[in-house]
Design an enzyme around this catalytic site. Structure first.
Site, PDB file in Angstrom:
ATOM      1  N   GLU A 219       0.848  -1.216   0.000  1.00  0.00           N
ATOM      2  CA  GLU A 219       0.000   0.000   0.000  1.00  0.00           C
ATOM      3  C   GLU A 219       0.878   1.259   0.000  1.00  0.00           C
ATOM      4  O   GLU A 219       0.715   2.146   0.843  1.00  0.00           O
ATOM      5  CB  GLU A 219      -0.986  -0.009   1.179  1.00  0.00           C
ATOM      6  CG  GLU A 219      -1.995  -1.131   1.056  1.00  0.00           C
ATOM      7  CD  GLU A 219      -3.220  -1.008   1.958  1.00  0.00           C
ATOM      8  OE1 GLU A 219      -3.292  -0.095   2.793  1.00  0.00           O
ATOM      9  OE2 GLU A 219      -4.141  -1.855   1.797  1.00  0.00           O
ATOM     10  N   GLU A 342      -4.840  -8.822  -0.048  1.00  0.00           N
ATOM     11  CA  GLU A 342      -5.627  -8.474   1.142  1.00  0.00           C
ATOM     12  C   GLU A 342      -7.072  -8.321   0.701  1.00  0.00           C
ATOM     13  O   GLU A 342      -7.364  -7.525  -0.208  1.00  0.00           O
ATOM     14  CB  GLU A 342      -5.150  -7.155   1.778  1.00  0.00           C
ATOM     15  CG  GLU A 342      -3.856  -7.287   2.541  1.00  0.00           C
ATOM     16  CD  GLU A 342      -3.459  -6.009   3.272  1.00  0.00           C
ATOM     17  OE1 GLU A 342      -4.344  -5.272   3.750  1.00  0.00           O
ATOM     18  OE2 GLU A 342      -2.241  -5.764   3.347  1.00  0.00           O
TER      19      GLU A 342
HETATM   20  O1  AHR Z   1      -5.190  -5.680   7.104  1.00  0.00           O
HETATM   21  C1  AHR Z   1      -5.128  -4.499   7.809  1.00  0.00           C
HETATM   22  C2  AHR Z   1      -4.488  -3.382   7.005  1.00  0.00           C
HETATM   23  O2  AHR Z   1      -5.276  -3.079   5.907  1.00  0.00           O
HETATM   24  C3  AHR Z   1      -3.144  -3.692   6.397  1.00  0.00           C
HETATM   25  O3  AHR Z   1      -2.107  -3.495   7.294  1.00  0.00           O
HETATM   26  C4  AHR Z   1      -3.049  -2.697   5.292  1.00  0.00           C
HETATM   27  O4  AHR Z   1      -2.258  -3.159   4.225  1.00  0.00           O
HETATM   28  C5  AHR Z   1      -4.504  -2.480   4.890  1.00  0.00           C
HETATM   29  O5  AHR Z   1      -4.823  -1.162   4.796  1.00  0.00           O
END
Ligand code: AHR
Length: 538
Positions: A219, A342
């Site tokens: 990110e 994710e």
């Molecule tokens: O999964 C929680 C958070 O969500 C992670 O650290 C980040 O990559 C995303 O914003």
């Protein structure tokens, strides 16, 4: 004629002859024999039809689509996975045995670590060597708590070996250096007589590990450095140069992709870096009608909130399609994998828990959402080569919740267990025509599906009924196969917010399912409301 028989006959006629006027006649006769309640229901919902092309599969569903993610966040690593060697909780070299066994039962294929946002502030050299000598740090992203570094590279790679899964390590671009990243890869994977490999040997590990997947940042448009896509792409090109494949370990390099609909990010990073990557990530979290400040409760919700989650989950399909279209422009041969590393539901934290720990409960609503996500990944498996639900234990849409020595398997865990039949199977194309699930003025398709054929020729269909109050009857045409046996399992519950707790850990569990029959080449299935159903066909 009984309604089911009539429908089957109607379907065979349509399939075999295509005589439209006969269809109309039969339909009229069928309607005449229905009770008025049946008739109203069918008029409301339409006829649900599914065609599965069992002889037309060509793309394999990479088992890594069923991957997981564990971050130094809240109680995921500490308590959830790591309890330490001196703990009373049964462990192997500090790692919880119950959690390892549970994850092995769902055949966890790959595990991503150490973050998340944490990855871009993690300095791996602080997490090696004798534990009592490791420096601690403050986890500034997640609750400002002390991170002892007790769980580091050796512990993570031991965990992967205990799980028998591939390791996916996320490197630090946001606050790290090229040298630090280069050293880490050398430390883990080189067999040479080199400084880093010798440091690893000194710390007790002679043979290099196999680390197949390496992420260059996380990110980086947000918590990983707030970069522009141009700046990140240039940094990616530089950092990845030094992510080497040592000693036969062919490393897969993953560039940081967008969050949800950030198409300009995907376009720019693909344009500038596609020749230097093996994969690019995508993150996508969903919730109900809430927003980032008030996301909504995981367990206290009405049907409007249920509907909103189903509707928002379905956005994964256009999201994949649009990102894949951009990737196709730069990589028409589909060499580069899309890793959705994710994804999942994100609710308000459970009352009384640390808001920085992202601890949430998990209901049958999360399970149906999971089924929809996984069906989407299966159906886009020509490009989606990995996905990692967030997160494995005690954080966000967890598989497992722990309290001291106790462990609860969530409804989401059970969906992963049911869907493991798709691992490395060939995806079968499907055509679905279904009625709507309507609430107020809004409607969405009521059924969601994917199908595959495994190496033994067995066909598996996974179906979700998104409607929490109405069952759905589905007529399936299995083109290209003559089944000799069909078995079913279903995950459903009485209440929309049914979930498993430490007092009642088996409230939501899969059961044998037999609400189907096969006659005249047509399979008819009645999907219970709010359900995930698995059919295995030989
Ligand atoms: O999964 C929680 C958070 O969500 C992670 O650290 C980040 O990559 C995303 O914003």
């Amino acid at each position: 004629m009984k309604l089911n028989k009539l429908k089957r006959w109607f379907f065979v006629m349509v399939k075999n002859t295509g005589i439209i006027c006969l269809m109309i006649l039969v339909l009229t006769a069928g309607c005449a024999s229905m009770s008025s309640a049946d008739k109203t229901q069918r008029q409301e919902r339409g006829i649900n039809k599914l065609v599965i092309h069992t002889d037309k599969g060509k793309d394999t569903i990479n088992k890594n689509i069923y991957g997981h993610f564990s971050e130094h966040l809240g109680r995921c690593i500490y308590d959830g996975l790591w309890v330490g060697e001196d703990s009373d909780i049964p462990n192997t070299r500090g790692i919880r045995n119950d959690v390892v066994e549970a994850l092995r039962r769902i055949k966890i294929p790959v595990l991503r670590w150490p973050g998340g946002c944490f990855a871009d502030e993690y300095h791996w050299k602080e997490g090696i060597g004798p534990r009592q000598q490791r420096p601690s740090m403050i986890n500034t992203h997640w609750g400002m708590v002390k991170e002892t570094n007790a769980f580091g590279t050796h512990e993570f790679l031991d965990l992967c070996e205990q799980l028998e899964c591939e390791a996916y390590v996320a490197g630090n671009v946001g606050s790290g250096t090229v040298e630090e990243m280069q050293d880490w890869v050398e430390y883990m994977t080189s067999d040479a007589d080199s400084e880093m490999a010798n440091l690893r040997r000194f710390n007790g590990r002679d043979k290099p590990w196999r680390v197949k997947y390496f992420g260059v940042g996380n990110e980086n448009w947000g918590c990983g450095g707030n970069m522009s896509p141009e700046y990140y792409a240039d940094l990616y090109n530089r950092f990845q140069t030094y992510v080497r494949s040592y000693s036969g370990n062919r490393i897969v390099k993953i560039a940081c992709g967008p969050g949800s609909e950030n198409y300009p990010w995907m376009t720019t990073v693909m344009e500038r870096s596609h020749r230097r990557m093996n994969a690019i990530s995508l993150h996508h979290y969903v919730r109900g009608t809430g927003n980032w400040t008030k996301k909504g409760s995981a367990t206290q919700f009405d049907e409007a909130e249920w509907f909103a989650l189903m509707k928002n989950t379905l956005t994964i399909n256009p999201l994949l399609k649009n990102n894949i279209e951009i990737m196709d422009r730069f990589d028409p041969r589909k060499r580069i994998g899309l890793f959705v590393d994710e994804w999942g539901t994100w609710w308000d934290t459970e009352p009384g828990t640390n808001p920085g720990f992202l601890y949430q409960q998990n209901t049958i609503r999360d399970a149906v959402s999971t089924g929809i996500f996984l069906n989407a990944f299966n159906n886009h498996c020509d490009r989606v080569k990995m996905a990692n639900i967030a997160q494995t234990v005690n954080v966000l849409q967890a598989m497992i919740l722990t309290k001291d020595e106790e462990m609860v398997l969530t409804p989401t865990y059970h969906v992963f267990e049911m869907y493991k039949v798709h691992h490395d199977a060939v995806m079968l194309p499907v055509e679905l025509q279904c009625g709507d699930y309507q609430l107020g003025d809004e409607k969405i398709p009521s059924i969601n599906v994917s199908a595959s054929k495994d190496t033994s020729g067995k066909i598996h269909i996974t179906l979700c009924n998104l409607d929490p109050t109405k069952s759905a009857e589905l007529v399936c045409d299995l083109q290209g196969t003559r089944p000799s046996s069909i078995i079913g399992r279903a995950l459903t519950a009485g209440a929309m917010n049914a979930h498993n707790t430490f007092d009642n850990p088996e409230a939501v569990q899969p059961d044998a399912f037999d609400k189907f029959d096969f006659e005249d080449d047509i399979l008819t299935v009645t999907l219970p409301p709010k359900s995930v159903v698995l059919l295995g066909i030989k």
